[in-house]
Design an enzyme around this catalytic site. Structure first.
Site, short mmCIF file in Angstrom:
data_model
loop_
_atom_site.label_atom_id
_atom_site.label_comp_id
_atom_site.label_asym_id
_atom_site.label_seq_id
_atom_site.Cartn_x
_atom_site.Cartn_y
_atom_site.Cartn_z
CG ASP A 310 53.40 -45.57 86.94
OD1 ASP A 310 54.69 -45.98 87.63
OD2 ASP A 310 52.57 -46.57 87.10
C1 BGC Z 1 54.11 -49.49 87.64
C2 BGC Z 1 53.99 -48.84 88.96
C3 BGC Z 1 55.08 -49.07 89.84
C4 BGC Z 1 56.37 -48.05 90.09
C5 BGC Z 1 57.14 -48.44 90.59
C6 BGC Z 1 55.34 -48.63 87.44
O1 BGC Z 1 56.25 -48.93 86.06
O2 BGC Z 1 53.26 -49.23 86.26
O3 BGC Z 1 52.98 -50.10 89.33
O4 BGC Z 1 54.79 -48.88 91.26
O5 BGC Z 1 56.69 -48.53 88.45
O6 BGC Z 1 58.34 -49.08 90.32
#
Ligand code: BGC
Length: 749
Positions: A310
């Site tokens: 993430d």
């Molecule tokens: C979130 C994810 C997301 C990623 C990309 C993160 O902050 O937890 O769910 O897919 O950002 O945008």
């Protein structure tokens, strides 16, 4: 095959109509393996490490895109990223949704460099959060959010949302969607509850797998399909203090019982990528958890796709979690735990560190080869080597009437009626209505986060042609019959006195309360109770003695216990998406008969967070499951009667299947849909057994007077649970089936 895998597999594989035959699929897989091997053998270490690097569009942008300013790519930086650092993937927007034509420009630019100006021409994999539709493409079809999709209890709708979202995302030139969220929503305070398919393992598995099937079919290389991403593996959704990105304490047994099954189902449904839990479970950050990422996901569940980190979370192993003494050590830990791609996302530190780590022997080349094989396989599966460019023809159906109609249908099926005292609803169309409250005249409050922007709160960017609740009511009964007074904002009085005065002159009040939009950590709260200003408005309006219909638009169940007894009609909208206003007005005025059911428990007390599948001890000595409304609950304008619950045997062996039938009749005057729910109770077990667990459901339509016989099948997988040894087991003994108020017992010998 493990029993659990069979359980969810058999539930789903029957719907998998083949776009490719099994032979064709095997042939394609064999060919891809060969192509990947061949390509890998030609790659330098630098090119391999680059494939594992993902950066955000921000990192290669000159000008941020805002509502007043056009986004601009920094060509030099983009070339550097692709040619010097060989990045494998780019994600996101900077900062608002782009027009579809601009997406085509961006993707063409990126793929032209990677295809024509690099040694091996490996395409870039662009990824996006198309959470409830194409979030970041202007005008996209934006569906109800997951909690509301789950409220439909209609797997066909989840599948359709997957199909249309995939179509529009691919039409934008983007082949990879960071969705669905397979975390289950068992912590109502959590700011991402609405991104989940609710609190139940079975319901969330069914909805998630249906979504994946819709988005992927059985061939993500098809021109209108995308690769999905299961997130956030695993245990992210259960922070014990309720705040986003805070620790969860989940034992291995509970993890396997509640949190892992949805991911198992997603892997079986064919999701080729998985994103990692941004927080920690039992003191081990998701990004450092070798056991869960490699031993469980890759080895035990046989996941063949790739694992992406993430946002910035590998860096955070050092900066936040203090697990790694240096940023470089953080990279080593994460890669060795099993992460194949790093969402770095602002710089090339991951690339630099990983290169050094391999050169000095701290990360073996075999691990790099494994990660890159997984990544390349997905790129081949998506057909990107043949054609990485956007297909302009797909623009034709983008945001078409067909898609909007499907969206309206989804929104209607998601609306939950939880109170209808004296049959106040449906309202007649010739009444004078006061509409009041902070969610009455906004589109954002029906859509939530990941809408046009990350936080979804740029109301001015919302498509003006869509209807708020107020506008939809205007359309339904004419502006002349509607008064609108804001009353209060989310947390402050504006003109409550005026609203009260207007209420006195109206026949009925439609009171719209709830939450502003939010996403992730900024949405963390300290109190589930609805803000005082809104509760005060409700009290004051109720005091007028006029009948009140409350509409709740919210991402989590904000407590309304104090006002509930004073209100005649209650409609829970949660986040019904861009067609939510129309859907709500249809329900209010009887143009649609509501059939949504709660996919979560709606709590009565801030400290009464007991879920529907509670344990016997939770009901002992005067404690009770006493929510405001239980899981599975929702009213209709017609009535259904259940009778003739029958089972095929009083006793079965492990190898036998039990057939359950029940008659359901529409005994009211209107056509309507009902969700028939089958629950199972295991009477005694070596691990305490839940009060009951959902094991089957089906939503069907009934004409007035019509009776249908529903059939469900139960096998040993439905009777199984995770035993004391952390393995799925079945124990002989007594079981009880509950459908509505009917019960039947049987025994497993
Ligand atoms: C979130 C994810 C997301 C990623 C990309 C993160 O902050 O937890 O769910 O897919 O950002 O945008």
């Amino acid at each position: 095959m493990k029993p659990f895998l069979t359980f969810f597999a058999c539930l789903f594989f029957f719907v998998f109509t083949a776009a490719l035959s099994v032979n064709e699929q095997n042939e394609k897989a064999g060919l891809i393996d060969k192509q990947v091997k061949e390509l890998l053998s030609k790659m330098t270490l630098e090119e391999k490490v680059g494939q594992m690097t993902q950066i955000t569009l921000q990192a290669v942008s000159k000008i941020q895109g805002t509502k007043d300013q056009a986004h601009q790519i920094d060509d030099a930086k983009l070339e550097e990223a692709i040619k010097k650092y060989h990045v494998g993937s780019i994600l996101n927007v900077y900062d608002v949704a782009h027009a579809i034509e601009y997406w085509h420009e961006i993707i063409n630019k990126i793929q032209n460099i990677s295809k024509k100006e690099t040694r091996l021409g490996i395409p870039i994999l662009y990824g996006i959060d198309a959470i409830h539709g194409t979030t970041y493409t202007k005008g996209g079809t934006l569906f109800p959010q997951a909690v509301s999709i789950a409220a439909t209890w209609n797997t066909e709708i989840a599948k359709q949302a997957g199909e249309i979202t995939a179509y529009e995302t691919r039409a934008s030139g983007i082949p990879w969607n960071f969705y669905p969220v397979m975390d289950i929503g068992r912590q109502p305070l959590w700011s991402r509850l609405w991104e989940t398919f609710g609190e139940d393992v079975y319901l969330a598995s069914q909805m998630g797998a249906s979504y994946i099937y819709g988005a992927q079919g059985n061939n993500i290389g098809a021109e209108d399909k995308v690769a999905t991403c299961l997130k956030h593996y695993v245990g992210y959704s259960y922070p014990f203090n309720g705040k986003d990105r805070t620790p969860a304490w989940i034992s291995e047994r509970i993890l396997r019982e509640y949190f892992l099954p949805t991911f198992e189902t997603g892997v079986l449904a064919g999701a080729p990528t998985v994103m990692v839990n941004s927080s920690e479970v039992d003191g081990i950050p998701g990004h450092a958890n070798y056991h869960l990422l490699t031993e469980v996901l890759k080895n035990e569940l046989n996941f063949k796709g790739f694992v992406v980190s993430d946002w910035e979370d590998i860096i955070r192993l050092h900066t936040r979690d203090k697990l790694a003494e240096t940023p470089k050590e953080a990279v080593r830990i994460a890669v060795m735990a099993g992460i194949d791609m790093s969402m770095v996302p602002y710089n090339f530190s991951f690339y630099d560190h990983l290169l050094e780590l391999v050169k000095e022997g701290s990360v073996p080349l075999s691990r790099i080869d494994e990660a890159v094989t997984r990544i390349l396989r997905v790129k081949f599966q998506l057909g990107l080597f043949e054609n990485p460019f956007p297909n302009k023809d797909l623009s034709k159906k983008f945001a078409s009437k067909e898609f909007t109609d499907a969206n309206l249908n989804a929104a209607r099926e998601s609306i939950i009626l939880t109170k209808n005292e004296g049959n106040i609803l449906p309202l007649s169309k010739n009444k004078k209505v006061l509409v009041t409250g902070p969610t009455a005249n906004m589109l954002s409050v029906m859509n939530g986060g990941w809408t046009i922007t990350w936080q979804g709160n740029e109301e001015t960017l919302y498509p003006q042609e869509k209807n708020t609740v107020l506008e939809a009511i205007h359309n339904k009964i004419g502006k002349q019959n509607v008064n609108y007074v804001e009353g209060c904002s989310f947390d402050k009085d504006i003109n409550t006195n005026k609203a009260v005065a207007n209420a006195r002159n109206s026949d009925v009040v439609v009171l719209c309360l709830g939450e502003p939009t939010y996403c992730e950590t900024p949405g963390s709260i300290f109190d589930l109770t609805l803000n005082k200003a809104q509760l005060d408005l409700a009290e004051r309006i109720a005091e007028t003695g006029k009948p009140v219909v409350l509409i709740m638009l919210e991402g989590r169940p904000r407590l309304i216990t104090s006002i509930e007894p004073k209100i005649e009609g209650i409609v829970l909208g949660f986040l019904p998406g861009m067609e939510g206003g129309n859907a709500i007005a249809d329900v209010l005025f009887g143009d649609y008969n509501p059939n949504g059911k709660l996919p979560i428990t709606y709590p009565r007390y801030p400290n009464g967070i007991t879920l529907y599948d509670y344990k016997p001890i939770e009901k002992f000595d005067g404690y009770d499951y006493d929510p405001l409304w239980p899981f599975g609950y929702g009213l209709s304008y017609t009535d259904f009667r259940y009778s003739n619950l029958k089972i095929s045997a009083d006793e079965i062996s492990e190898s036998e299947e039990l057939t359950v039938t029940v008659d359901v009749q529409n005994v009211g005057k209107l056509p309507g849909k009902e969700v028939v729910q089958l629950y199972l109770t295991d009477k005694y077990g070596s691990v305490t057994r839940p009060n009951k667990q959902l094991k089957g459901f089906e939503k069907i339509s009934f004409n007035p007077g019509e009776t249908k016989t529903m059939t469900f099948k139960l096998n040993k997988e439905h009777l199984s649970f995770i035993g004391q040894e952390n393995k799925r087991i079945v124990e002989k003994g007594d079981f009880e089936i509950t459908v509505d108020n009917l019960k039947k017992k049987f025994r497993l010998k």
